[in-house]
Design a protein around this motif. Structure first.
Motif, mmCIF file in Angstrom:
data_model
loop_
_atom_site.group_PDB
_atom_site.id
_atom_site.type_symbol
_atom_site.label_atom_id
_atom_site.label_comp_id
_atom_site.label_asym_id
_atom_site.label_seq_id
_atom_site.Cartn_x
_atom_site.Cartn_y
_atom_site.Cartn_z
ATOM 1 N N UNK A 130 0.896 -1.231 -0.085
ATOM 2 C CA UNK A 130 0.245 0.085 -0.240
ATOM 3 C C UNK A 130 0.798 1.362 0.050
ATOM 4 N N UNK A 131 0.371 2.326 -0.752
ATOM 5 C CA UNK A 131 1.329 3.509 -0.824
ATOM 6 C C UNK A 131 0.659 4.064 0.914
ATOM 7 N N UNK A 132 1.492 5.216 0.925
ATOM 8 C CA UNK A 132 1.172 6.029 2.172
ATOM 9 C C UNK A 132 1.222 7.403 1.897
ATOM 10 N N UNK A 133 0.293 8.284 2.554
ATOM 11 C CA UNK A 133 0.308 9.415 2.248
ATOM 12 C C UNK A 133 1.750 10.247 2.566
ATOM 13 N N UNK A 134 2.076 11.336 1.983
ATOM 14 C CA UNK A 134 3.291 12.107 2.045
ATOM 15 C C UNK A 134 3.729 12.293 3.324
ATOM 16 N N UNK A 135 4.858 12.153 4.026
ATOM 17 C CA UNK A 135 5.279 12.249 5.204
ATOM 18 C C UNK A 135 4.989 11.283 6.360
ATOM 19 N N UNK A 136 4.316 10.144 6.054
ATOM 20 C CA UNK A 136 3.886 9.116 6.789
ATOM 21 C C UNK A 136 4.651 7.976 6.625
ATOM 22 N N UNK A 137 5.071 7.312 7.773
ATOM 23 C CA UNK A 137 5.947 5.912 7.550
ATOM 24 C C UNK A 137 5.009 4.707 7.857
ATOM 25 N N UNK A 138 3.788 4.841 8.271
ATOM 26 C CA UNK A 138 2.797 3.771 8.412
ATOM 27 C C UNK A 138 1.473 4.443 8.377
ATOM 28 N N UNK A 139 0.643 3.694 8.283
ATOM 29 C CA UNK A 139 -0.892 4.062 8.031
ATOM 30 C C UNK A 139 -1.261 4.829 9.430
ATOM 31 N N UNK A 140 -2.308 5.805 9.410
ATOM 32 C CA UNK A 140 -2.374 6.315 10.812
ATOM 33 C C UNK A 140 -3.353 5.521 11.788
ATOM 34 N N UNK A 141 -3.359 5.855 12.706
ATOM 35 C CA UNK A 141 -4.289 5.437 13.803
ATOM 36 C C UNK A 141 -5.682 5.746 13.536
ATOM 37 N N UNK A 142 -6.617 5.301 13.857
ATOM 38 C CA UNK A 142 -7.902 5.491 13.337
ATOM 39 C C UNK A 142 -8.302 6.848 14.514
ATOM 40 N N UNK A 143 -9.485 7.640 13.813
ATOM 41 C CA UNK A 143 -9.720 9.042 14.333
ATOM 42 C C UNK A 143 -10.933 8.665 15.273
ATOM 43 N N UNK A 144 -11.113 9.446 16.437
ATOM 44 C CA UNK A 144 -12.348 9.194 17.344
ATOM 45 C C UNK A 144 -13.634 9.147 16.786
ATOM 46 N N UNK A 145 -14.079 9.804 15.704
ATOM 47 C CA UNK A 145 -15.098 10.152 15.003
ATOM 48 C C UNK A 145 -15.517 8.931 13.766
ATOM 49 N N UNK A 146 -16.788 8.654 13.323
ATOM 50 C CA UNK A 146 -17.123 7.746 12.286
ATOM 51 C C UNK A 146 -16.485 8.472 11.109
ATOM 52 N N UNK A 147 -16.369 9.570 10.971
ATOM 53 C CA UNK A 147 -15.904 10.225 9.875
ATOM 54 C C UNK A 147 -14.554 9.995 9.704
ATOM 55 N N UNK A 148 -13.672 9.734 10.670
ATOM 56 C CA UNK A 148 -12.296 9.769 10.732
ATOM 57 C C UNK A 148 -11.736 8.452 10.847
ATOM 58 N N UNK A 149 -12.713 7.443 11.406
ATOM 59 C CA UNK A 149 -12.198 6.171 11.603
ATOM 60 C C UNK A 149 -11.485 5.367 10.697
ATOM 61 N N UNK A 150 -11.811 5.433 9.453
ATOM 62 C CA UNK A 150 -11.086 4.934 8.246
ATOM 63 C C UNK A 150 -10.215 5.844 7.478
ATOM 64 N N UNK A 151 -10.221 6.929 7.630
ATOM 65 C CA UNK A 151 -9.503 8.087 6.847
ATOM 66 C C UNK A 151 -9.878 9.176 7.291
ATOM 67 N N UNK A 152 -9.302 10.412 6.394
ATOM 68 C CA UNK A 152 -9.717 11.700 6.475
ATOM 69 C C UNK A 152 -11.016 12.088 5.528
ATOM 70 N N UNK A 153 -10.971 13.260 5.001
ATOM 71 C CA UNK A 153 -12.111 13.679 4.200
ATOM 72 C C UNK A 153 -12.213 13.113 2.719
ATOM 73 N N UNK A 154 -10.911 12.681 2.563
ATOM 74 C CA UNK A 154 -10.833 12.075 0.995
ATOM 75 C C UNK A 154 -11.672 10.545 0.770
#
Length: 184
Positions: free
Chosen positions: A60-84
């Motif tokens: 899997x590719x990672x977003x720029x500046x990341x060395x690993x996939x991010x931890x999930x966010x606290x809200x359903x809108x951010x649990x699996x990813x950001x706004x995209x």
């Protein structure tokens, strides 16, 4: 081009939805390692199928500046990813996840397991939020072109009305209204 992984939860779900090609088992002990692909940061998940021991690997590719996939966010809108919208799962696959979690939540509720039911409903809400990310800003429905997987296209073709903004919101609100307790 590698699919981009936004969060660990999204990767875990992707791995669960892509069983072993040899035997169909979804179980594997995964090892995750940072790597690069064409000078872009990436993450490799490798393991052996728990049933037939076939070697499996995903990159899997990672977003720029990341060395690993991010931890999930606290809200359903951010649990699996950001706004995209997701690049791993299309809106039909996300709707299937919401359906499966909603059905499992009803079973958990009948069995009196409120904590499991709440977690499953929260996951269903998060999956529906992922479907919403594929809606055009001013549009009323997810466009057919947003479906790239065979599974996702099949879900869309069976009932395209399920991908209308209002219908997605009604189902999301149903899950929120039927939470046995409010998650943190």
């Amino acid at each position: 081009m590698l699919p981009a992984a936004r969060t660990r939860d999204e990767v875990d779900l992707y791995l669960e939805l892509h069983p072993c090609a040899r035997c169909g088992s979804m179980e594997a002990a995964w090892t995750a390692t940072a790597t690069t692909r064409e000078s872009r940061p990436a993450y490799r998940y490798s393991g052996r199928c728990a049933e037939c021991h076939e070697r499996r690997e995903f990159l899997f590719a990672l977003p720029e500046g990341r060395t690993a996939p991010a931890d999930a966010g606290p809200h359903p809108r951010s649990r699996f990813g950001g706004p995209q919208p997701s690049a791993l799962l299309d809106p039909g696959e996300w709707l299937l996840v919401a359906d499966w979690c909603g059905q499992a939540a009803e079973v958990a509720e009948r069995q009196g397991d409120d904590a499991e039911a709440a977690d499953l409903r929260w996951t269903a809400v998060a999956a529906l939020e992922e479907v919403r990310k594929f809606l055009p800003e001013a549009g009323d429905a997810v466009p057919e072109a947003a479906f790239w997987s065979t599974r996702g296209r099949t879900v869309y073709q069976r009932e395209p009305g399920r991908f209308r903004r209002r219908r997605i919101e009604v189902v999301r609100d149903f899950h929120l209204d039927h939470m046995p307790w409010s998650p943190a």
